[in-house]
Design a protein around this motif. Structure first.
Motif, PDB file in Angstrom:
ATOM      1  N   ASP A 356       0.831  -1.204   0.000  1.00  0.00           N
ATOM      2  CA  ASP A 356       0.000   0.000   0.000  1.00  0.00           C
ATOM      3  C   ASP A 356       0.867   1.256   0.000  1.00  0.00           C
ATOM      4  N   ASN A 357       1.975   1.239   0.761  1.00  0.00           N
ATOM      5  CA  ASN A 357       2.895   2.378   0.746  1.00  0.00           C
ATOM      6  C   ASN A 357       3.512   2.559  -0.639  1.00  0.00           C
ATOM      7  N   ALA A 358       3.900   1.426  -1.264  1.00  0.00           N
ATOM      8  CA  ALA A 358       4.462   1.502  -2.617  1.00  0.00           C
ATOM      9  C   ALA A 358       3.435   2.057  -3.602  1.00  0.00           C
ATOM     10  N   ARG A 359       2.182   1.687  -3.434  1.00  0.00           N
ATOM     11  CA  ARG A 359       1.100   2.179  -4.319  1.00  0.00           C
ATOM     12  C   ARG A 359       0.881   3.679  -4.136  1.00  0.00           C
ATOM     13  N   LYS A 360       0.914   4.142  -2.868  1.00  0.00           N
ATOM     14  CA  LYS A 360       0.609   5.546  -2.570  1.00  0.00           C
ATOM     15  C   LYS A 360       1.692   6.487  -3.066  1.00  0.00           C
ATOM     16  N   TYR A 361       2.969   6.065  -2.896  1.00  0.00           N
ATOM     17  CA  TYR A 361       4.059   6.991  -3.140  1.00  0.00           C
ATOM     18  C   TYR A 361       4.846   6.679  -4.411  1.00  0.00           C
ATOM     19  N   SER A 362       4.234   5.871  -5.295  1.00  0.00           N
ATOM     20  CA  SER A 362       4.877   5.564  -6.580  1.00  0.00           C
ATOM     21  C   SER A 362       3.794   5.295  -7.622  1.00  0.00           C
ATOM     22  N   ASP A 363       4.014   5.843  -8.816  1.00  0.00           N
ATOM     23  CA  ASP A 363       3.056   5.616  -9.909  1.00  0.00           C
ATOM     24  C   ASP A 363       3.563   4.565 -10.886  1.00  0.00           C
ATOM     25  N   GLU A 364       4.799   4.124 -10.728  1.00  0.00           N
ATOM     26  CA  GLU A 364       5.370   3.158 -11.640  1.00  0.00           C
ATOM     27  C   GLU A 364       5.150   1.730 -11.127  1.00  0.00           C
ATOM     28  N   VAL A 365       5.684   0.751 -11.868  1.00  0.00           N
ATOM     29  CA  VAL A 365       5.499  -0.663 -11.534  1.00  0.00           C
ATOM     30  C   VAL A 365       6.128  -0.983 -10.169  1.00  0.00           C
ATOM     31  N   ILE A 366       5.425  -1.852  -9.420  1.00  0.00           N
ATOM     32  CA  ILE A 366       5.926  -2.315  -8.118  1.00  0.00           C
ATOM     33  C   ILE A 366       6.522  -3.705  -8.315  1.00  0.00           C
ATOM     34  N   THR A 367       7.685  -3.947  -7.723  1.00  0.00           N
ATOM     35  CA  THR A 367       8.365  -5.233  -7.895  1.00  0.00           C
ATOM     36  C   THR A 367       8.364  -6.004  -6.569  1.00  0.00           C
ATOM     37  N   VAL A 368       7.911  -7.265  -6.636  1.00  0.00           N
ATOM     38  CA  VAL A 368       7.920  -8.153  -5.469  1.00  0.00           C
ATOM     39  C   VAL A 368       8.800  -9.345  -5.808  1.00  0.00           C
ATOM     40  N   THR A 369       9.823  -9.590  -4.981  1.00  0.00           N
ATOM     41  CA  THR A 369      10.774 -10.672  -5.222  1.00  0.00           C
ATOM     42  C   THR A 369      10.900 -11.524  -3.962  1.00  0.00           C
ATOM     43  N   THR A 370      11.055 -12.838  -4.160  1.00  0.00           N
ATOM     44  CA  THR A 370      11.303 -13.746  -3.027  1.00  0.00           C
ATOM     45  C   THR A 370      12.446 -14.685  -3.368  1.00  0.00           C
ATOM     46  N   GLY A 371      13.155 -15.129  -2.353  1.00  0.00           N
ATOM     47  CA  GLY A 371      14.278 -16.035  -2.547  1.00  0.00           C
ATOM     48  C   GLY A 371      14.914 -16.388  -1.216  1.00  0.00           C
ATOM     49  N   ILE A 372      16.125 -16.956  -1.275  1.00  0.00           N
ATOM     50  CA  ILE A 372      16.866 -17.328  -0.065  1.00  0.00           C
ATOM     51  C   ILE A 372      18.232 -16.659  -0.109  1.00  0.00           C
ATOM     52  N   LEU A 373      18.621 -16.036   0.997  1.00  0.00           N
ATOM     53  CA  LEU A 373      19.901 -15.365   1.101  1.00  0.00           C
ATOM     54  C   LEU A 373      20.496 -15.674   2.471  1.00  0.00           C
ATOM     55  N   HIS A 374      21.687 -16.367   2.451  1.00  0.00           N
ATOM     56  CA  HIS A 374      22.375 -16.711   3.713  1.00  0.00           C
ATOM     57  C   HIS A 374      21.437 -17.456   4.668  1.00  0.00           C
ATOM     58  N   ASP A 375      20.816 -18.510   4.181  1.00  0.00           N
ATOM     59  CA  ASP A 375      19.935 -19.384   4.981  1.00  0.00           C
ATOM     60  C   ASP A 375      18.681 -18.675   5.499  1.00  0.00           C
ATOM     61  N   GLU A 376      18.374 -17.522   4.958  1.00  0.00           N
ATOM     62  CA  GLU A 376      17.153 -16.822   5.331  1.00  0.00           C
ATOM     63  C   GLU A 376      16.291 -16.588   4.098  1.00  0.00           C
ATOM     64  N   ALA A 377      14.997 -16.862   4.242  1.00  0.00           N
ATOM     65  CA  ALA A 377      14.070 -16.523   3.161  1.00  0.00           C
ATOM     66  C   ALA A 377      13.805 -15.020   3.221  1.00  0.00           C
ATOM     67  N   PHE A 378      13.509 -14.432   2.052  1.00  0.00           N
ATOM     68  CA  PHE A 378      13.250 -12.988   2.054  1.00  0.00           C
ATOM     69  C   PHE A 378      12.138 -12.652   1.063  1.00  0.00           C
ATOM     70  N   ILE A 379      11.494 -11.525   1.349  1.00  0.00           N
ATOM     71  CA  ILE A 379      10.517 -10.928   0.431  1.00  0.00           C
ATOM     72  C   ILE A 379      10.928  -9.477   0.260  1.00  0.00           C
ATOM     73  N   LYS A 380      11.056  -9.051  -0.983  1.00  0.00           N
ATOM     74  CA  LYS A 380      11.406  -7.659  -1.265  1.00  0.00           C
ATOM     75  C   LYS A 380      10.243  -6.988  -1.982  1.00  0.00           C
ATOM     76  N   VAL A 381       9.863  -5.824  -1.472  1.00  0.00           N
ATOM     77  CA  VAL A 381       8.849  -4.994  -2.118  1.00  0.00           C
ATOM     78  C   VAL A 381       9.542  -3.692  -2.504  1.00  0.00           C
ATOM     79  N   ALA A 382       9.706  -3.463  -3.814  1.00  0.00           N
ATOM     80  CA  ALA A 382      10.454  -2.299  -4.297  1.00  0.00           C
ATOM     81  C   ALA A 382       9.556  -1.418  -5.150  1.00  0.00           C
ATOM     82  N   ASP A 383       9.712  -0.108  -4.960  1.00  0.00           N
ATOM     83  CA  ASP A 383       8.982   0.851  -5.799  1.00  0.00           C
ATOM     84  C   ASP A 383       9.960   1.889  -6.329  1.00  0.00           C
ATOM     85  N   LYS A 384       9.517   2.667  -7.302  1.00  0.00           N
ATOM     86  CA  LYS A 384      10.330   3.745  -7.874  1.00  0.00           C
ATOM     87  C   LYS A 384       9.626   5.070  -7.615  1.00  0.00           C
TER      88      LYS A 384
END
Length: 453
Positions: A356-384
């Motif tokens: 919702d924050n990415a939607r409010k403060y960005s008009d461009e595409v929102i990117t959601v990525t998931t994976g494993i880094l150093h034995d930890e799972a992660f979710i990334k929510v990126a906006d421009k």
């Protein structure tokens, strides 16, 4: 009656009862053993005396024979069938036995008798005299030494009982103090809290892990919860009263404007209705967030389960994309089969805040990525979007804090979203990492441990 006095009384009574019962058992057991021993000894002596006298009848007079076998602390006599003493010999110390009425017995008798408050063994055996008549050879012997020993034993046991009760009373008093001290300390602390209005905790001496220590720890934990909830309620009232002033003022202003000019100016009517509606929705969202923030983590009813992260994110992104008609790019990095143990509803709520924050403060595409880094799972929510200055990045999790460029009311921000996100993340064990550059965009990364089973 105080609890310490009850413990002291009940413990003393219990130990005293057990001690008395034990001593009574000892007394009667030893008394019976001593008396039985005396009776057996008298019976054996009587058997020997009867044999000797039977063999010696005729060699001396009956009085001389009885004098030879007379006990030193009793009486020996022949008693005829008509209950008459034929011949009697009594020791000097037991002359009172002469006053006892003689009685003939048909068979052998071996028993105790009490005469003039003194206890004796009494043995009676039939014997044939020289004239052919049947008489009783009777021996009565004092057992004063044995009864004196029994009396001494009784006195010793009574004395031991009283002496043993002293350490029992002292130890029960110490025990009652040991047990009630934490309770007394707890009561004292509660009274201090009631009088001062300040939360206090119990202090512990030593490192015992018994039930009393656990009770104290539980009490301190309860005080922690009460203080946390109290502070949250205080903060809730303060935050609500502070933050609701603005939307209420706006609503009141537009309502007054409508009342004065709304019927004659249609454009003003439409603008006022839109503003009132927008502020009402914002107040509703703010109220829900404040109520959730006012709760302690332990009241959130966390329910963890194994979750396939990629499938969960795909469903969440699709739902958000359809609801807000926003372009969102989703990518499962490294492995599409990532499993985590978490609360699905709370994780979805957390993800919606960042989306919702990415939607409010960005008009461009929102990117959601998931994976494993150093034995930890992660979710990334990126906006421009507009991004956040580095100086303000550490403050965005504070309640009601808004970055200057995000203060536009049309965006609907209340400054509670990221604060709520931090609370949810802490409750379900997720670590948040926020990276942002002003004018470039913001990336929020959620880290949590994977399920390796």
């Amino acid at each position: 009656m105080k609890l310490s006095n009850k413990i002291n009384l009940y413990t003393t009574v219990l130990f005293a009862t057990l001690l008395i019962l034990m001593n009574i058992s000892v007394y009667f057991t030893f008394s019976k053993l001593i008396l039985d021993s005396e009776l057996n000894t008298s019976a054996k002596e009587m058997e020997k005396t009867t044999n000797d006298i039977g063999k010696s009848l005729g060699s001396a007079s009956e009085a001389e024979l009885l004098r030879s076998y007379a006990p030193i602390n009793g009486m020996i006599q022949f008693v005829t069938s008509d209950d008459s003493p034929l011949s009697t010999v009594t020791s000097p110390t037991e002359q009172n036995l002469n006053e006892r009425k003689a009685k003939f017995n048909q068979g052998e008798v071996s028993t105790f008798i009490v005469f003039q408050k003194r206890t004796y063994t009494f043995e009676s055996i039939p014997i044939i005299l020289l004239d052919g008549n049947v008489a009783n050879l009777q021996v009565t012997k004092s057992i004063k030494t044995a009864t004196d020993n029994i009396n001494i034993l009784r006195l010793v046991l009574i004395l031991v009982t009283f002496l043993a009760l002293i350490p029992v009373v002292v130890s029960s008093r110490i025990l009652s103090k040991l047990i009630t001290n934490p309770v007394t300390s707890m009561i004292k602390t509660m009274k201090e809290i009631r009088q001062s209005g300040r939360f206090k905790r119990l202090t512990f001496e030593g490192k015992s892990k018994d039930e009393l220590f656990q009770m104290g720890e539980t009490f301190n934990h309860m005080i922690d919860l009460l203080e946390t909830n109290y502070e949250k309620q205080k903060q809730f009232v303060s935050n609500a009263s502070h933050e609701f002033k603005t939307p209420l003022t706006i609503i009141e202003s537009y309502a007054s404007l409508l009342k004065r000019r709304g019927l004659i100016e249609p454009e003003l009517f439409s603008e006022s209705i839109e503003a009132i509606h927008s502020e009402t929705i914002r107040m509703q969202e703010m109220t829900e967030q404040l109520l959730l923030l006012a709760k302690h983590h332990e009241q959130w009813n966390i329910q963890v389960a194994v979750l396939n992260l990629a499938e969960f994110l795909q469903e969440t992104v699709n739902a958000f994309r359809s609801g807000y008609q926003r372009e969102i790019y989703f990518h499962a990095k490294n492995s599409p089969q990532i499993s985590v143990v978490t609360d699905e509803k709370k994780l979805k709520q957390l993800l919606y805040i960042f989306l919702d924050n990415a939607r409010k403060y960005s008009d461009e595409v929102i990117t959601v990525t998931t994976g494993i880094l150093h034995d930890e799972a992660f979710i990334k929510v990126a906006d421009k979007g507009i991004g956040i200055d580095n100086d303000e990045l550490t403050k965005v999790f504070d309640r009601f804090y808004r970055v200057d460029k995000a203060r536009n009311r049309k965006k609907g921000g209340s400054g509670l979203g990221l604060s709520l996100a931090k609370e949810i993340a802490d409750a379900i064990g997720i670590r948040i990492q926020l990276e942002s550059q002003e004018g470039v965009g913001t990336t929020a990364t959620l880290f949590f441990k994977t399920d390796k089973n």
